[in-house]
Motif scaffolding. Structure first.
Motif, mmCIF file in Angstrom:
data_model
loop_
_atom_site.group_PDB
_atom_site.id
_atom_site.type_symbol
_atom_site.label_atom_id
_atom_site.label_comp_id
_atom_site.label_asym_id
_atom_site.label_seq_id
_atom_site.Cartn_x
_atom_site.Cartn_y
_atom_site.Cartn_z
ATOM 1 N N MET A 279 1.012 -1.149 0.143
ATOM 2 C CA MET A 279 0.184 0.112 0.017
ATOM 3 C C MET A 279 0.825 1.176 -0.061
ATOM 4 O O MET A 279 0.359 2.280 -0.766
ATOM 5 C CB MET A 279 -0.956 0.073 1.307
ATOM 6 C CG MET A 279 -2.148 0.992 1.178
ATOM 7 S SD MET A 279 -3.072 0.679 2.498
ATOM 8 C CE MET A 279 -4.107 2.257 2.467
ATOM 9 N N ALA A 280 1.944 1.274 0.797
ATOM 10 C CA ALA A 280 2.773 2.320 0.890
ATOM 11 C C ALA A 280 3.608 2.431 -0.429
ATOM 12 O O ALA A 280 3.734 3.755 -1.076
ATOM 13 C CB ALA A 280 3.869 2.184 1.869
ATOM 14 N N VAL A 281 3.988 1.638 -1.178
ATOM 15 C CA VAL A 281 4.521 1.784 -2.459
ATOM 16 C C VAL A 281 3.753 2.206 -3.428
ATOM 17 O O VAL A 281 4.009 3.238 -4.266
ATOM 18 C CB VAL A 281 5.193 0.385 -3.032
ATOM 19 C CG1 VAL A 281 5.624 0.534 -4.660
ATOM 20 C CG2 VAL A 281 6.349 -0.102 -2.039
ATOM 21 N N ALA A 282 2.604 1.805 -3.337
ATOM 22 C CA ALA A 282 1.384 2.304 -4.425
ATOM 23 C C ALA A 282 1.357 3.626 -4.121
ATOM 24 O O ALA A 282 1.028 4.824 -4.908
ATOM 25 C CB ALA A 282 -0.005 1.474 -4.341
ATOM 26 N N ALA A 283 0.950 4.045 -3.006
ATOM 27 C CA ALA A 283 0.813 5.503 -2.359
ATOM 28 C C ALA A 283 1.937 6.506 -2.794
ATOM 29 O O ALA A 283 1.751 7.531 -3.280
ATOM 30 C CB ALA A 283 0.830 5.635 -0.941
ATOM 31 N N TRP A 284 3.307 6.033 -2.776
ATOM 32 C CA TRP A 284 4.197 6.911 -3.038
ATOM 33 C C TRP A 284 4.277 7.164 -4.499
ATOM 34 O O TRP A 284 4.694 8.003 -5.132
ATOM 35 C CB TRP A 284 5.656 6.455 -2.492
ATOM 36 C CG TRP A 284 5.876 6.710 -1.291
ATOM 37 C CD1 TRP A 284 5.842 5.742 -0.110
ATOM 38 C CD2 TRP A 284 6.285 7.916 -0.508
ATOM 39 N NE1 TRP A 284 6.202 6.713 0.867
ATOM 40 C CE2 TRP A 284 6.408 7.723 0.820
ATOM 41 C CE3 TRP A 284 6.467 9.390 -1.226
ATOM 42 C CZ2 TRP A 284 6.797 9.127 1.519
ATOM 43 C CZ3 TRP A 284 6.873 10.460 -0.498
ATOM 44 C CH2 TRP A 284 7.128 10.242 0.911
ATOM 45 N N ALA A 285 4.010 5.927 -5.296
ATOM 46 C CA ALA A 285 3.865 5.865 -6.811
ATOM 47 C C ALA A 285 2.693 6.908 -7.337
ATOM 48 O O ALA A 285 3.077 7.814 -8.105
ATOM 49 C CB ALA A 285 3.541 4.618 -7.319
#
Length: 444
Positions: free
Chosen positions: A419-425
């Protein structure tokens, strides 16, 4: 551990009281059945959804539908999905830490950094208020023939409406906002059906097209839609109003509250997506079909509806929906302003004073533009307000992702890795697109 003990245990170094303290934990959520518990949590997400269908969104959706037909529906859908994730993280921050985003910035960042973030947040709220002023004034003109300049002045008194609503409790305020959202939704559904869109083309528009990236003009419209969708004040707003719910302080209670809060915001933003999609579909089925591809001004769009659809039902519904948007935005803008000021500065002002300050600051540029350029300048002012919001957006998103990714601050509710990776992307994409939008507008 009861709520009071939990709050005393929070790592506050500045002696904060809570933003919107008069409404803090006033809505009970301890219902046994799932549906009753969900209904208790429904509300904050719909206040947030107001910011996803403001006059800035109207302008971009109308322009996109008029010039490109249904092609940009996929962008409306993608930007809505991005917003759902960011708002879910905002609820996660509030429930895990007990802090709204403004308060978290003051607690965890050095004071000079927090003060810069506060100034930028205030600028964003004023820019948002300018769009509300202009949108409400246009709605008053379309419905009652009131000149734009006079309508701008009339919007100053909406503070009385907000004061009256707040006296009846936060749930009544939410009910008012949801009622106006239903009016907006029904208005656009009727207009869309009157326009008789080609549904197979609507479905095709939900599939991303390579044309969007390949054609500069189309990409510019896509950037405008994304830039007008995720608004910085919504992140501050959501993190404050989630805490009107009395959800308890144990880990299981927080996880349950997070689940329902995310459901609330997701349902509400799905509703906002339907409204924005209906605006674009209406523009595509009328203006694009008729070859009126250069429609940009909201007032011009309303006048064209009279010509293309005949009768007065569609244009009157259009004006009613716009006025409802302006009133709704006034409510949520006031709440966001309170949360930002109380969170960053721990300074409390009466709601009427806070609202009057931001509204008077917004009225001045709105009046100057309408006096100098006439009614045709309102579209330019709306675009300018969206550029200001685009510039401020990274200064709200990055702290949010920074806090929610920290195990030290979030404990067991820190954002999962995927979820964090998706949010930063998503954050990188939004920031990059907004920077391009700003550069394009300045250089144009």
């Amino acid at each position: 551990m009861d709520s009071a003990t939990h709050e005393a245990a929070l790592p506050s170094r500045t002696g904060f009281t809570h933003a919107l303290d008069e409404s803090y934990r006033t809505v009970k959520t301890d219902h046994a059945t799932g549906w009753r518990r969900l209904l208790a949590f429904l509300g904050p997400g719909f206040l947030v959804a107001v910011g996803y269908m403001d006059p800035g969104n109207w302008a971009t959706s109308i322009a996109g539908g008029a010039s490109e037909g249904y092609t940009l529906l996929s962008v409306v859908l993608a930007s809505s999905l991005m917003a759902m994730l960011l708002q879910a993280l905002t609820a996660r921050l509030a429930i895990a830490t007990g802090f709204d985003l403004a308060r978290a910035c003051r607690e965890y960042y050095p004071r000079p950094v927090a003060m810069v973030l506060w100034v930028l947040a205030e600028v964003a709220i004023i820019a948002t208020d300018i769009a509300e002023v202009v949108g409400t004034a246009i709605g008053l003109q379309l419905l009652f023939g009131i000149p734009i300049t006079i309508g701008v002045l009339v919007t100053a008194i909406d503070v009385l409406l907000i004061l009256a609503l707040q006296r009846f409790g936060f749930r009544k305020l939410e009910a008012f906002v949801i009622a106006l959202l239903l009016v907006i939704f029904i208005s656009f559904i009727i207009q869309m059906l009157l326009a008789q869109p080609v549904w197979s083309e609507v479905a095709a528009g939900l599939v991303p097209s390579t044309r969007i990236a390949a054609e500069p003009a189309l990409l510019y419209l896509a950037l405008g839609i994304i830039g007008a969708t995720v608004m910085p004040h919504n992140l501050y707003l959501h993190s404050g109003i989630v805490q009107t719910r009395a959800y308890g302080s144990s880990e299981s209670e927080k996880r349950s509250a997070l689940k329902f809060a995310v459901l609330d915001s997701t349902i509400a933003l799905s509703f906002a997506f339907l409204v924005n999609a209906a605006i674009l579909i209406l523009a595509a089925a009328t203006f694009f079909k008729a070859g009126a591809v250069h429609i940009k001004e909201i007032g011009e769009a309303q006048a064209m509806l009279t010509t293309l659809l005949g009768g007065m039902l569609a244009p009157q519904l259009f004006a009613i929906a716009l006025l409802c948007c302006g009133l709704n935005s006034s409510v949520t803008g006031t709440l966001a302003g309170q949360i930002v000021m109380e969170g960053f500065l721990n300074i409390r002002l009466p709601p009427w004073a806070r609202r009057m300050i931001t509204r008077l600051i917004a009225i001045v540029p709105a009046i100057l533009v309408t006096l100098y350029y006439g009614e045709t300048g309102t579209g330019a002012l709306l675009i300018f307000s969206q550029v200001v919001l685009a510039f401020q957006l990274p200064f709200a998103i990055v702290p949010l992702l920074h806090f929610t990714g920290s195990k030290a601050k979030m404990k067991t509710l820190s954002t999962p890795l995927i979820m964090a990776v998706a949010a930063w992307a998503i954050a990188a994409l939004i920031i990059g697109l907004n920077i391009k939008l700003i550069v394009d507008v300045i250089s144009s």
